[in-house]
Scaffold this motif. Structure first.
Motif, PDB file in Angstrom:
ATOM      1  N   ILE A 302       0.871  -1.180   0.000  1.00 35.88           N
ATOM      2  CA  ILE A 302       0.000   0.000   0.000  1.00 35.88           C
ATOM      3  C   ILE A 302       0.908   1.230   0.000  1.00 35.88           C
ATOM      4  O   ILE A 302       1.756   1.362   0.894  1.00 35.88           O
ATOM      5  CB  ILE A 302      -0.909   0.014   1.252  1.00 35.88           C
ATOM      6  CG1 ILE A 302      -1.747  -1.268   1.280  1.00 35.88           C
ATOM      7  CG2 ILE A 302      -1.804   1.246   1.273  1.00 35.88           C
ATOM      8  CD1 ILE A 302      -2.550  -1.451   2.545  1.00 35.88           C
ATOM      9  N   ASP A 303       0.789   2.065  -1.016  1.00 41.56           N
ATOM     10  CA  ASP A 303       1.762   3.166  -1.098  1.00 41.56           C
ATOM     11  C   ASP A 303       1.512   4.206  -0.007  1.00 41.56           C
ATOM     12  O   ASP A 303       0.435   4.273   0.574  1.00 41.56           O
ATOM     13  CB  ASP A 303       1.788   3.788  -2.496  1.00 41.56           C
ATOM     14  CG  ASP A 303       0.459   4.401  -2.867  1.00 41.56           C
ATOM     15  OD1 ASP A 303       0.058   5.352  -2.182  1.00 41.56           O
ATOM     16  OD2 ASP A 303      -0.191   3.912  -3.830  1.00 41.56           O
ATOM     17  N   ASP A 305       1.020   7.360   0.097  1.00 40.21           N
ATOM     18  CA  ASP A 305      -0.074   8.327  -0.042  1.00 40.21           C
ATOM     19  C   ASP A 305      -1.393   7.697   0.388  1.00 40.21           C
ATOM     20  O   ASP A 305      -2.190   8.302   1.103  1.00 40.21           O
ATOM     21  CB  ASP A 305      -0.180   8.818  -1.497  1.00 40.21           C
ATOM     22  CG  ASP A 305       1.049   9.654  -1.866  1.00 40.21           C
ATOM     23  OD1 ASP A 305       1.701  10.145  -0.906  1.00 40.21           O
ATOM     24  OD2 ASP A 305       1.369   9.779  -3.066  1.00 40.21           O
ATOM     25  N   SER A 306      -1.604   6.422  -0.050  1.00 39.56           N
ATOM     26  CA  SER A 306      -2.855   5.752   0.305  1.00 39.56           C
ATOM     27  C   SER A 306      -2.930   5.509   1.799  1.00 39.56           C
ATOM     28  O   SER A 306      -3.998   5.561   2.400  1.00 39.56           O
ATOM     29  CB  SER A 306      -2.973   4.408  -0.415  1.00 39.56           C
ATOM     30  OG  SER A 306      -2.820   4.587  -1.792  1.00 39.56           O
ATOM     31  N   GLU A 309      -4.432   8.251   3.388  1.00 38.90           N
ATOM     32  CA  GLU A 309      -5.804   8.567   2.989  1.00 38.90           C
ATOM     33  C   GLU A 309      -6.835   8.086   4.006  1.00 38.90           C
ATOM     34  O   GLU A 309      -7.941   8.582   4.068  1.00 38.90           O
ATOM     35  CB  GLU A 309      -6.123   7.918   1.638  1.00 38.90           C
ATOM     36  CG  GLU A 309      -5.704   8.774   0.459  1.00 38.90           C
ATOM     37  CD  GLU A 309      -5.771   8.010  -0.841  1.00 38.90           C
ATOM     38  OE1 GLU A 309      -6.473   6.970  -0.877  1.00 38.90           O
ATOM     39  OE2 GLU A 309      -5.117   8.431  -1.812  1.00 38.90           O
ATOM     40  N   THR A 312      -9.932   2.893   4.564  1.00 40.91           N
ATOM     41  CA  THR A 312     -10.288   1.989   3.470  1.00 40.91           C
ATOM     42  C   THR A 312      -9.071   1.312   2.870  1.00 40.91           C
ATOM     43  O   THR A 312      -9.071   0.106   2.660  1.00 40.91           O
ATOM     44  CB  THR A 312     -11.052   2.764   2.365  1.00 40.91           C
ATOM     45  OG1 THR A 312     -11.929   3.672   3.023  1.00 40.91           O
ATOM     46  CG2 THR A 312     -11.840   1.835   1.484  1.00 40.91           C
ATOM     47  N   ALA A 313      -8.031   2.116   2.605  1.00 40.19           N
ATOM     48  CA  ALA A 313      -6.824   1.524   2.018  1.00 40.19           C
ATOM     49  C   ALA A 313      -6.108   0.639   3.032  1.00 40.19           C
ATOM     50  O   ALA A 313      -5.709  -0.491   2.723  1.00 40.19           O
ATOM     51  CB  ALA A 313      -5.888   2.622   1.533  1.00 40.19           C
ATOM     52  N   LYS A 316      -7.066  -3.024   3.863  1.00 46.84           N
ATOM     53  CA  LYS A 316      -6.774  -4.101   2.909  1.00 46.84           C
ATOM     54  C   LYS A 316      -5.537  -4.898   3.328  1.00 46.84           C
ATOM     55  O   LYS A 316      -5.272  -5.972   2.798  1.00 46.84           O
ATOM     56  CB  LYS A 316      -6.532  -3.515   1.508  1.00 46.84           C
ATOM     57  CG  LYS A 316      -7.786  -2.964   0.864  1.00 46.84           C
ATOM     58  CD  LYS A 316      -7.422  -2.369  -0.481  1.00 46.84           C
ATOM     59  CE  LYS A 316      -8.649  -1.686  -1.099  1.00 46.84           C
ATOM     60  NZ  LYS A 316      -8.276  -0.728  -2.127  1.00 46.84           N
TER      61      LYS A 316
END
Ligand SMILES: [Fe+2]
Length: 423
Positions: A302-303, A305-306, A309, A312-313, A316
């Protein structure tokens, strides 16, 4: 049940009776019949004196042949029994060696089996150390073994050196016979082509006659031990590889989640303490350790930036981690522990909303350890909570987010002051 041994019995072996029956039917009965026939048809006079003597000689000869037969069968039965005992010991050793993962276990089984096979009063496993070009005793068996080694070290090492496999191409074990302190000694080389090379030394009281069957059995044992040592080498290389790869991944993860430096290592330490308090077996503790180290490994995909965020990201990451690990044979077993480390005991977690004991125990343990470490570590967006506050929050979430049994153990550890981890 073995027959009772008696000084006056000629039937001390099961086969003696059969030999006696054979002697009786083949020797005594025909002789008596011959005497009766001669007496009946040719008259008693013929039995004296020459023919009588002949019959008596035949009777003595047939009795002698019985004793020869008895001796031969006893020797054969003795050999067969010794052979069968050796075979049984070898099968036992082979089974134990196949189940032994570490070098010390292999060395212990090899020494014990070699001593049992030969009836040695002292047995040693000597390993050759290349760095100092000398031997060290990895194992010794026998009440006088240590004393004998301290007084005759040079001779014992010399025998080991003679039996030591010369190079990795050497397939057959070298067996050397000699004497140590007037006792009979044998050395068998083991470990051709593997990291632990050395020799088994067997010392016996009696001057041993070197039975070819025993040499064959020792050679077979040396081969089994060499294969087992090779397997333990491979397993230790494998463990070393996985420990270092895990370390690499964890460091990469720490760098990726720069606000959680060393979080995974601390979670693994806490999970281990919970596991030990629960008296989990070593194999389960090992799996728990790797699962705890790698529980957030999915974050790597997961990068950054995400990650910022929001939920939600981030939510995962258990499934991503599960997918990453299940493709690796040796980590397939721990992949579900990673997938479910954010499930809640009351079924309100993610990703599968498992509840209660449907959540793997290891995941329930990691959940408590992770929450505690997260709360008591400083983050870029908030300061670290005091331990008492974090424990109070964990107690409040018992039965909701966390397994009450795990929480109870965790609070016990806290009460005993066993939650401090290296920061
Ligand atoms: Fe996580």
């Amino acid at each position: 049940m073995p027959p009772k041994l008696s000084r006056f019995s000629i039937f001390s072996q099961p086969l003696d009776r059969a030999a006696f029956v054979a002697y009786f039917l083949g020797g005594v009965v025909p002789l008596v019949t011959l005497v009766l026939v001669i007496k009946r048809y040719a008259g008693a006079a013929l039995l004296r004196p020459g023919l009588g003597g002949l019959i008596l000689s035949l009777a003595l000869l047939s009795l002698a042949s019985f004793f020869v037969l008895q001796r031969t069968t006893r020797q054969s039965v003795g050999r067969a029994q010794r052979h069968s005992r050796r075979l049984a010991s070898l099968v036992d050793a082979s089974r134990s060696l196949a189940q032994t993962a570490d070098r010390d276990g292999v060395v212990a089984i090899a020494t014990r089996c070699a001593a049992a096979l030969t009836g040695a009063t002292a047995a040693y496993f000597l390993a050759f150390e290349k760095t100092r070009q000398g031997f060290s005793v990895l194992r010794s068996i026998g009440p006088e073994a240590e004393k004998l080694y301290s007084t005759h070290r040079e001779e014992i090492d010399e025998m080991a050196a003679l039996a030591l496999p010369e190079d990795s191409e050497q397939q057959e074990a070298e067996i050397v016979h000699g004497e140590i302190a007037t006792l009979s000694a044998s050395a068998i080389g083991v470990g051709a082509g593997v990291r632990t090379q050395g020799a088994l030394i067997l010392v016996r009281q009696a001057a041993a006659e070197h039975d070819p069957a025993e040499v064959g059995t020792l050679t077979a044992l040396a081969r089994l031990v060499t294969v087992a040592l090779g397997n333990s080498d491979l397993r230790s290389q494998q463990r070393n590889f996985f420990a270092h790869v895990t370390q690499l991944l964890v460091s990469t993860l720490d760098a990726h989640l720069d606000y959680q430096t060393d979080h995974s290592r601390r979670v693994a330490q806490l999970a281990n303490r919970i596991g030990r308090a629960m008296r989990l077996p070593e194999s389960q503790l090992r799996s728990l350790h790797f699962a705890a180290l790698l529980h957030d490994i999915g974050m790597l995909r997961i990068d950054r930036d995400s990650l910022r965020e929001g939920r939600t990201a981030v939510e995962k990451h258990p499934v991503i981690g599960f997918d990453m690990l299940r493709q690796i044979d040796l980590w397939r077993g721990i992949a579900p522990f990673v997938r479910h480390h954010h499930e809640h005991f009351d079924g309100n977690g993610y990703p599968d909303q498992l509840r209660g004991e449907a959540i793997p125990l290891e995941s329930r343990m990691i959940a408590v350890a992770e929450a505690f470490d997260s709360m008591t570590s400083a983050h870029s967006y908030r300061a670290a909570l005091p331990q008492s506050e974090a424990l109070s929050r964990i107690r409040q979430a018992s039965g909701k987010q966390f397994d009450p049994a795990v929480v109870e153990i965790f609070l016990d550890l806290a009460a005993r002051g066993e939650l401090d981890v290296n920061r």
